[in-house]
Motif scaffolding. Structure first.
Motif, PDB file in Angstrom:
ATOM      1  N   ARG A  64      30.199  17.266  62.903  1.00 54.14           N
ATOM      2  CA  ARG A  64      30.324  15.842  62.620  1.00 54.14           C
ATOM      3  C   ARG A  64      31.250  15.109  63.581  1.00 54.14           C
ATOM      4  NH1 ARG A  64      30.391  17.463  56.686  1.00 54.14           N
ATOM      5  NH2 ARG A  64      28.216  17.186  56.100  1.00 54.14           N
ATOM      6  N   LEU A  65      32.322  15.770  64.010  1.00 54.55           N
ATOM      7  CA  LEU A  65      33.249  15.093  64.920  1.00 54.55           C
ATOM      8  C   LEU A  65      32.587  14.750  66.247  1.00 54.55           C
ATOM      9  CD1 LEU A  65      36.557  17.010  64.232  1.00 54.55           C
ATOM     10  CD2 LEU A  65      36.155  14.567  63.914  1.00 54.55           C
ATOM     11  N   PHE A  66      31.815  15.686  66.800  1.00 55.66           N
ATOM     12  CA  PHE A  66      31.145  15.417  68.070  1.00 55.66           C
ATOM     13  C   PHE A  66      29.993  14.442  67.886  1.00 55.66           C
ATOM     14  CE2 PHE A  66      33.317  19.413  69.212  1.00 55.66           C
ATOM     15  CZ  PHE A  66      34.048  18.906  70.270  1.00 55.66           C
ATOM     16  N   ASP A  67      29.342  14.477  66.713  1.00 61.07           N
ATOM     17  CA  ASP A  67      28.322  13.471  66.428  1.00 61.07           C
ATOM     18  C   ASP A  67      28.959  12.088  66.373  1.00 61.07           C
ATOM     19  OD1 ASP A  67      26.414  15.455  66.285  1.00 61.07           O
ATOM     20  OD2 ASP A  67      26.248  15.424  64.100  1.00 61.07           O
ATOM     21  N   ALA A  68      30.100  11.996  65.680  1.00 60.52           N
ATOM     22  CA  ALA A  68      30.812  10.710  65.600  1.00 60.52           C
ATOM     23  C   ALA A  68      31.264  10.256  66.983  1.00 60.52           C
ATOM     24  CB  ALA A  68      32.010  10.835  64.661  1.00 60.52           C
ATOM     25  N   ALA A  69      31.751  11.199  67.793  1.00 56.36           N
ATOM     26  CA  ALA A  69      32.180  10.855  69.156  1.00 56.36           C
ATOM     27  C   ALA A  69      31.013  10.289  69.952  1.00 56.36           C
ATOM     28  CB  ALA A  69      32.763  12.082  69.853  1.00 56.36           C
ATOM     29  N   ALA A  70      29.859  10.920  69.852  1.00 59.22           N
ATOM     30  CA  ALA A  70      28.688  10.450  70.592  1.00 59.22           C
ATOM     31  C   ALA A  70      28.282   9.051  70.148  1.00 59.22           C
ATOM     32  CB  ALA A  70      27.526  11.427  70.411  1.00 59.22           C
ATOM     33  N   ILE A  71      28.284   8.818  68.841  1.00 59.19           N
ATOM     34  CA  ILE A  71      27.897   7.502  68.324  1.00 59.19           C
ATOM     35  C   ILE A  71      28.902   6.439  68.772  1.00 59.19           C
ATOM     36  CG2 ILE A  71      27.663   6.143  66.203  1.00 59.19           C
ATOM     37  CD1 ILE A  71      26.516   8.778  64.925  1.00 59.19           C
ATOM     38  N   LEU A 111      38.973   9.729  70.803  1.00 55.12           N
ATOM     39  CA  LEU A 111      39.820  10.398  69.807  1.00 55.12           C
ATOM     40  C   LEU A 111      39.032  11.459  69.041  1.00 55.12           C
ATOM     41  CD1 LEU A 111      41.881   7.406  68.395  1.00 55.12           C
ATOM     42  CD2 LEU A 111      42.726   9.291  69.804  1.00 55.12           C
ATOM     43  N   ALA A 112      37.778  11.157  68.709  1.00 53.99           N
ATOM     44  CA  ALA A 112      36.933  12.152  68.043  1.00 53.99           C
ATOM     45  C   ALA A 112      36.680  13.355  68.946  1.00 53.99           C
ATOM     46  CB  ALA A 112      35.614  11.513  67.605  1.00 53.99           C
ATOM     47  N   VAL A 113      36.542  13.135  70.243  1.00 54.12           N
ATOM     48  CA  VAL A 113      36.397  14.251  71.193  1.00 54.12           C
ATOM     49  C   VAL A 113      37.649  15.127  71.157  1.00 54.12           C
ATOM     50  CG1 VAL A 113      36.310  14.846  73.655  1.00 54.12           C
ATOM     51  CG2 VAL A 113      34.740  13.135  72.736  1.00 54.12           C
ATOM     52  N   ILE A 114      38.824  14.497  71.168  1.00 53.64           N
ATOM     53  CA  ILE A 114      40.083  15.249  71.136  1.00 53.64           C
ATOM     54  C   ILE A 114      40.183  16.074  69.862  1.00 53.64           C
ATOM     55  CG2 ILE A 114      42.601  15.012  70.951  1.00 53.64           C
ATOM     56  CD1 ILE A 114      42.245  12.435  72.723  1.00 53.64           C
ATOM     57  N   ILE A 115      39.953  15.442  68.730  1.00 50.50           N
ATOM     58  CA  ILE A 115      40.059  16.152  67.448  1.00 50.50           C
ATOM     59  C   ILE A 115      39.008  17.258  67.361  1.00 50.50           C
ATOM     60  CG2 ILE A 115      39.863  15.892  64.945  1.00 50.50           C
ATOM     61  CD1 ILE A 115      40.930  12.969  65.397  1.00 50.50           C
ATOM     62  N   GLY A 116      37.794  16.965  67.810  1.00 51.78           N
ATOM     63  CA  GLY A 116      36.743  17.984  67.819  1.00 51.78           C
ATOM     64  C   GLY A 116      37.075  19.148  68.729  1.00 51.78           C
ATOM     65  N   GLY A 117      37.701  18.859  69.866  1.00 47.46           N
ATOM     66  CA  GLY A 117      38.096  19.924  70.787  1.00 47.46           C
ATOM     67  C   GLY A 117      39.138  20.842  70.191  1.00 47.46           C
ATOM     68  N   VAL A 118      39.980  20.296  69.346  1.00 47.10           N
ATOM     69  CA  VAL A 118      41.019  21.110  68.709  1.00 47.10           C
ATOM     70  C   VAL A 118      40.446  21.945  67.568  1.00 47.10           C
ATOM     71  CG1 VAL A 118      43.146  20.989  67.330  1.00 47.10           C
ATOM     72  CG2 VAL A 118      42.885  19.525  69.344  1.00 47.10           C
ATOM     73  N   PHE A 119      39.549  21.373  66.771  1.00 49.22           N
ATOM     74  CA  PHE A 119      39.138  22.024  65.526  1.00 49.22           C
ATOM     75  C   PHE A 119      37.747  22.631  65.506  1.00 49.22           C
ATOM     76  CE2 PHE A 119      42.432  19.005  64.169  1.00 49.22           C
ATOM     77  CZ  PHE A 119      43.305  19.902  63.590  1.00 49.22           C
ATOM     78  N   SER A 120      36.897  22.350  66.479  1.00 50.26           N
ATOM     79  CA  SER A 120      35.524  22.870  66.447  1.00 50.26           C
ATOM     80  C   SER A 120      35.418  24.231  67.096  1.00 50.26           C
ATOM     81  CB  SER A 120      34.581  21.907  67.166  1.00 50.26           C
ATOM     82  OG  SER A 120      34.507  20.693  66.479  1.00 50.26           O
ATOM     83  N   ARG A 121      34.411  24.967  66.655  1.00 47.79           N
ATOM     84  CA  ARG A 121      34.107  26.270  67.238  1.00 47.79           C
ATOM     85  C   ARG A 121      32.670  26.265  67.738  1.00 47.79           C
ATOM     86  NH1 ARG A 121      35.433  28.561  61.972  1.00 47.79           N
ATOM     87  NH2 ARG A 121      37.550  27.890  61.725  1.00 47.79           N
ATOM     88  N   PRO A 122      32.383  27.053  68.784  1.00 44.28           N
ATOM     89  CA  PRO A 122      30.990  27.145  69.239  1.00 44.28           C
ATOM     90  C   PRO A 122      30.071  27.630  68.128  1.00 44.28           C
ATOM     91  CG  PRO A 122      32.467  28.141  70.831  1.00 44.28           C
ATOM     92  CD  PRO A 122      33.277  27.839  69.612  1.00 44.28           C
ATOM     93  N   VAL A 123      28.825  27.195  68.152  1.00 40.05           N
ATOM     94  CA  VAL A 123      27.831  27.608  67.167  1.00 40.05           C
ATOM     95  C   VAL A 123      27.714  29.128  67.194  1.00 40.05           C
ATOM     96  CG1 VAL A 123      25.406  27.449  66.528  1.00 40.05           C
ATOM     97  CG2 VAL A 123      26.592  25.428  67.375  1.00 40.05           C
ATOM     98  N   GLY A 124      27.690  29.741  66.017  1.00 36.56           N
ATOM     99  CA  GLY A 124      27.532  31.185  65.909  1.00 36.56           C
ATOM    100  C   GLY A 124      28.848  31.945  65.933  1.00 36.56           C
ATOM    101  N   LYS A 125      29.969  31.285  66.027  1.00 34.48           N
ATOM    102  CA  LYS A 125      31.253  31.983  66.064  1.00 34.48           C
ATOM    103  C   LYS A 125      32.038  31.699  64.821  1.00 34.48           C
ATOM    104  CE  LYS A 125      31.331  32.839  70.731  1.00 34.48           C
ATOM    105  NZ  LYS A 125      31.899  33.607  71.681  1.00 34.48           N
TER     106      LYS A 125
END
Length: 125
Positions: A64-71, A111-125
């Motif tokens: 959701r964070l990267f989706d929000a960043a894109a939007i 800001l959403a990119v920053i937060i997503g970079g801190v808290f997101s993990r690659p798919v499948g991990k």
């Protein structure tokens, strides 16, 4: 981790292409035209945010964070650059407060990119 919406991913990539192409056209018009007061900033903003959107659309990091960043980045850039374009060719703003609204959208996207970079993990991990 939730998969991103494939329609949103495709739309993000399409907007990235629009911004990239539009940025190149604005840069060309600024260098060949008469009074290109707003064309240089349009080119800079579009050519900076287009590749960022492309990366978000193609990224293996999803959620959701990267989706929000894109939007936010996509809409913010379109509104901001569109307002500058309206000022350049129509002589007035696209609508009241368009540039600040677009700017806040772009900042929120980063800001959403920053937060997503801190808290997101690659798919499948």
């Amino acid at each position: 981790m939730a998969q991103t919406n494939p329609v949103l991913a495709r739309l993000t990539i399409v907007v990235a292409g629009i911004l990239g192409g539009g940025g190149v056209m604005a840069a060309a018009a600024a260098s060949h035209g008469g009074d290109g007061t707003n064309l240089g900033p349009i080119a800079m903003v579009c050519l900076a945010h287009g590749p960022a959107l492309l990366a978000l659309g193609l990224s293996s990091l999803r959620g959701r964070l990267f989706d929000a960043a894109a939007i936010l980045l996509g809409l913010g850039t379109l509104v901001f650059a569109g307002d500058l374009l309206a000022r350049q060719y129509l002589g007035h703003a696209a609508f009241p407060m368009a540039a600040p609204i677009g700017g806040v959208g772009m900042i929120g996207g980063w800001l959403a990119v920053i937060i997503g970079g801190v808290f997101s993990r690659p798919v499948g991990k």
